[in-house]
Motif scaffolding. Structure first.
Motif, PDB file in Angstrom:
ATOM      1  N   GLY A  84      55.569  -2.449  92.139  1.00  0.00           N
ATOM      2  CA  GLY A  84      54.949  -2.257  90.817  1.00  0.00           C
ATOM      3  C   GLY A  84      55.968  -2.439  89.708  1.00  0.00           C
ATOM      4  O   GLY A  84      57.175  -2.529  89.950  1.00  0.00           O
ATOM      5  N   HIS A  85      55.480  -2.506  88.498  1.00  0.00           N
ATOM      6  CA  HIS A  85      56.345  -2.608  87.313  1.00  0.00           C
ATOM      7  C   HIS A  85      56.174  -1.343  86.497  1.00  0.00           C
ATOM      8  O   HIS A  85      55.044  -0.881  86.308  1.00  0.00           O
ATOM      9  CB  HIS A  85      55.953  -3.809  86.454  1.00  0.00           C
ATOM     10  CG  HIS A  85      55.909  -5.095  87.220  1.00  0.00           C
ATOM     11  ND1 HIS A  85      57.004  -5.919  87.340  1.00  0.00           N
ATOM     12  CD2 HIS A  85      54.907  -5.679  87.918  1.00  0.00           C
ATOM     13  CE1 HIS A  85      56.671  -6.975  88.082  1.00  0.00           C
ATOM     14  NE2 HIS A  85      55.398  -6.847  88.449  1.00  0.00           N
ATOM     15  N   VAL A 102      51.373  -9.204  79.208  1.00  0.00           N
ATOM     16  CA  VAL A 102      50.892  -9.409  80.588  1.00  0.00           C
ATOM     17  C   VAL A 102      49.608 -10.238  80.558  1.00  0.00           C
ATOM     18  O   VAL A 102      49.420 -11.173  81.363  1.00  0.00           O
ATOM     19  CB  VAL A 102      50.637  -8.047  81.289  1.00  0.00           C
ATOM     20  CG1 VAL A 102      50.035  -8.260  82.670  1.00  0.00           C
ATOM     21  CG2 VAL A 102      51.923  -7.244  81.383  1.00  0.00           C
ATOM     22  N   ARG A 106      49.087 -13.868  82.381  1.00  0.00           N
ATOM     23  CA  ARG A 106      48.132 -14.008  83.487  1.00  0.00           C
ATOM     24  C   ARG A 106      46.807 -14.640  83.049  1.00  0.00           C
ATOM     25  O   ARG A 106      45.854 -14.660  83.817  1.00  0.00           O
ATOM     26  CB  ARG A 106      47.853 -12.627  84.117  1.00  0.00           C
ATOM     27  CG  ARG A 106      49.033 -11.981  84.816  1.00  0.00           C
ATOM     28  CD  ARG A 106      49.612 -12.810  85.948  1.00  0.00           C
ATOM     29  NE  ARG A 106      48.609 -13.353  86.841  1.00  0.00           N
ATOM     30  CZ  ARG A 106      48.370 -12.927  88.070  1.00  0.00           C
ATOM     31  NH1 ARG A 106      49.084 -11.949  88.561  1.00  0.00           N
ATOM     32  NH2 ARG A 106      47.447 -13.492  88.806  1.00  0.00           N
ATOM     33  N   VAL A 241      44.771  -7.877  87.914  1.00  0.00           N
ATOM     34  CA  VAL A 241      45.892  -7.106  87.351  1.00  0.00           C
ATOM     35  C   VAL A 241      45.394  -5.708  87.009  1.00  0.00           C
ATOM     36  O   VAL A 241      44.321  -5.546  86.421  1.00  0.00           O
ATOM     37  CB  VAL A 241      46.417  -7.778  86.049  1.00  0.00           C
ATOM     38  CG1 VAL A 241      47.579  -6.990  85.473  1.00  0.00           C
ATOM     39  CG2 VAL A 241      46.807  -9.228  86.315  1.00  0.00           C
ATOM     40  N   PRO A 284      50.848  -2.314  93.944  1.00  0.00           N
ATOM     41  CA  PRO A 284      49.772  -3.307  94.062  1.00  0.00           C
ATOM     42  C   PRO A 284      49.337  -3.500  95.516  1.00  0.00           C
ATOM     43  O   PRO A 284      49.893  -2.877  96.420  1.00  0.00           O
ATOM     44  CB  PRO A 284      50.430  -4.571  93.516  1.00  0.00           C
ATOM     45  CG  PRO A 284      51.873  -4.414  93.833  1.00  0.00           C
ATOM     46  CD  PRO A 284      52.173  -2.937  93.778  1.00  0.00           C
ATOM     47  N   GLU A 294      46.699  -7.885  92.385  1.00  0.00           N
ATOM     48  CA  GLU A 294      47.927  -8.612  92.724  1.00  0.00           C
ATOM     49  C   GLU A 294      49.127  -8.000  92.005  1.00  0.00           C
ATOM     50  O   GLU A 294      50.249  -8.044  92.487  1.00  0.00           O
ATOM     51  CB  GLU A 294      47.785 -10.082  92.299  1.00  0.00           C
ATOM     52  CG  GLU A 294      46.700 -10.831  93.055  1.00  0.00           C
ATOM     53  CD  GLU A 294      46.245 -12.087  92.310  1.00  0.00           C
ATOM     54  OE1 GLU A 294      46.940 -12.522  91.360  1.00  0.00           O
ATOM     55  OE2 GLU A 294      45.179 -12.609  92.676  1.00  0.00           O
ATOM     56  N   GLU A 295      48.869  -7.484  90.793  1.00  0.00           N
ATOM     57  CA  GLU A 295      49.964  -6.895  90.005  1.00  0.00           C
ATOM     58  C   GLU A 295      49.580  -5.483  89.590  1.00  0.00           C
ATOM     59  O   GLU A 295      48.444  -5.232  89.196  1.00  0.00           O
ATOM     60  CB  GLU A 295      50.208  -7.699  88.717  1.00  0.00           C
ATOM     61  CG  GLU A 295      50.972  -8.964  88.926  1.00  0.00           C
ATOM     62  CD  GLU A 295      51.289  -9.673  87.599  1.00  0.00           C
ATOM     63  OE1 GLU A 295      51.307  -8.993  86.540  1.00  0.00           O
ATOM     64  OE2 GLU A 295      51.499 -10.887  87.650  1.00  0.00           O
ATOM     65  N   HIS A 297      50.990  -2.441  86.994  1.00  0.00           N
ATOM     66  CA  HIS A 297      51.934  -2.055  85.932  1.00  0.00           C
ATOM     67  C   HIS A 297      51.657  -0.615  85.545  1.00  0.00           C
ATOM     68  O   HIS A 297      50.494  -0.231  85.354  1.00  0.00           O
ATOM     69  CB  HIS A 297      51.744  -2.932  84.691  1.00  0.00           C
ATOM     70  CG  HIS A 297      51.945  -4.391  84.961  1.00  0.00           C
ATOM     71  ND1 HIS A 297      53.094  -5.062  84.618  1.00  0.00           N
ATOM     72  CD2 HIS A 297      51.133  -5.305  85.561  1.00  0.00           C
ATOM     73  CE1 HIS A 297      52.983  -6.334  84.976  1.00  0.00           C
ATOM     74  NE2 HIS A 297      51.791  -6.501  85.557  1.00  0.00           N
TER      75      HIS A 297
END
Ligand code: SF4
Length: 482
Positions: A84-85, A102, A106, A241, A284, A294-295, A297
């Motif tokens: 993760g971010h 983001v 994306r 996301v 994720p 997929e992402e 945050h």
């Protein structure tokens, strides 16, 4: 007109007046707050473990706040280790910038959101919509108030001030705008069926899901979401996301701490033993997993929270946004949430709004949106002394000279006169003389100035013809014959 929002920039007296003149809203708020308060009492009465667990939860929450920075560092390491971010955001603009970055990277066009007071606090929807994104609230209550163009009236049940008929009217308008069938009636199942049908399409089309978070577990980097609708899971698992915007105060150290905290929002908020859905998200989607974005945050929102650490207000950060203080507050129960004119309403809003946004943001709230009845302090599962904070904010307003000159002059003169017996007796005599024109049927009615607020709605008794001191002196004189 009843049912209408106060115009932007309406003053506190105007907002109050409008609320008091809206019987449908007042009936809806009174019904929902009473129902939630009764359910809370019932669940604590029938769940023997609840009180001990609540006490442990208070200790867990305060212990975590005492070392929040170290825990946030640990959380960050864990989330990043799971792919993760994590980003720290000082305020609304930082969050908006990050989310939009983001989104651009994306190719995001459509966003679904689950209920989140943190994103309401920073007006994230407006920021995203101004940048051209389509944003859809997916919690039923939030969906209703988004269609109405309002802000949440209650921290937990955002549309509790609306009647079913008002919701039906909003859904009819939405159906016409989208050229779809309207709800078949205004019964709750029919209304929710319409919302579900509409929102399903939004979920399937969304590129990004934005959620808040009830807790963050530092030891594993886990985001905890507690909801009563399935929308939280859809928001966090269907889009490509997922961005979670969570206040730094939501951190807890361990799963053992979480075990005591997990039931608290439901126990005190809705009177359930546990909310319907509890979701744990740690990073994720991983290799081989079927669900998830997929992402992932995690935006850790500060927005003034850090400044409260080490101050007399620190315990406000232990708030779990359960809404129990709103449900027992006589002011909230009378005027509802919209009249506060702020994102957070009720006792928690009276304290949190000035602390996070500055006292200038809503100086009228600590001063006059609280009757100091202490019902909120008794109701708060996290033992936050809201009345003490309200008094402290009032004191700060006086120290900064923020009150109107008329108040300053009134209290200055009052203080001077009452500082000595002669002054006290003099004001009593003046008041007894002055009240004569306002005494009708043995009651004070329609008095002017500050006293008018009391006599407008109460049957205030007039001052006695003779003060106690005068009576005592007369009695003593008659006994001694002097
Ligand atoms: S202040 Fe206490 S009662 Fe009010 S929302 Fe927060 S935790 Fe709940």
């Amino acid at each position: 007109m009843p049912g209408e929002l106060p115009p932007a920039g309406a003053t506190w007296p105007e907002r109050r007046r409008r609320a008091l003149a809206d019987p449908a809203m007042r009936a809806a708020v009174a019904k929902s707050t009473r129902s939630l308060a009764v359910k809370k009492e019932a669940v604590f009465a029938t769940y023997p473990a609840a009180e001990a667990m609540r006490k442990r939860a208070v200790i867990a929450r305060r212990g975590s706040l005492a070392r929040v920075d170290a825990l946030l560092d640990e959380l960050t390491r864990r989330v990043e280790a799971r792919g993760g971010h994590v980003v720290r955001a000082a305020g609304p603009a930082d969050v908006g910038r990050y989310v939009l970055d983001v989104a651009r990277r994306r190719g995001v066009q459509r966003v679904v959101k689950s209920k989140s007071m943190a994103t309401e606090e920073i007006a994230l929807n407006e920021q995203l919509e101004n940048a051209g994104l389509h944003v859809r609230e997916t919690d039923l209550g939030e969906y209703i108030i988004q269609l109405a163009g309002e802000r949440p009236a209650h921290i937990l049940v955002p549309a509790s001030h609306k009647t079913r008929q008002q919701v039906r009217a909003l859904f009819d308008e939405e159906a016409a705008a989208c050229a779809v069938d309207p709800p078949v009636g205004d019964a709750t199942p029919e209304l929710t069926a319409f919302a579900r049908r509409q929102l399903r399409a939004d979920f399937l089309a969304a590129d990004m899901g934005i959620s808040g978070g009830n807790f963050l577990v530092a030891e594993t980097g886990t985001l905890v979401l507690i909801t009563n609708e399935g929308n939280g899971r859809m928001t966090t698992s269907l889009p490509r996301v997922h961005i979670a915007v969570v206040g730094i105060d939501k951190i807890v150290a361990t799963w053992a701490d979480l075990a005591d905290l997990l039931q608290q929002p439901a126990l005190s908020g809705t009177g359930q033993r546990l909310s319907t859905y509890t979701t744990f998200i740690t990073g994720p989607r991983r290799e081989g997993e079927l669900d998830g974005p997929e992402e992932f945050h995690l935006v850790l929102l500060d927005n003034g929270r850090h400044e409260l650490l080490g101050t007399e207000f620190v315990d406000i950060l232990a708030c779990i946004r359960c809404g129990a203080c709103l449900n027992v507050c006589p002011v909230f129960r009378t005027i509802g949430g919209q009249a506060y004119g702020t994102m957070y309403s009720g006792p928690i809003g009276v304290v949190l709004t000035p602390l996070l946004g500055g006292l200038e943001r809503a100086p009228e709230l600590p001063k006059s949106a609280c009757a100091l009845c202490y019902a909120c302090a008794d109701a708060c599962p996290m033992e936050i002394d809201l009345p003490r904070h309200i008094l402290a904010l009032r004191r700060t307003e006086v120290e900064r000279g923020m009150e109107p000159w008329s108040d300053r002059l009134t209290f200055e003169l009052w203080g001077r006169f009452w500082a000595n017996p002669a002054g006290f007796r003099f004001t009593g005599r003046i008041a007894r003389l002055g009240q004569r024109v306002y005494v009708r049927d043995g009651r004070l009615k329609g008095a002017p100035g500050l006293v008018g607020g009391w006599t407008a709605t109460r049957n205030a008794p007039p001052l006695a013809r003779e003060s106690f001191h005068e009576w005592w002196a007369r009695r003593r004189a008659s006994r001694t014959g002097s």
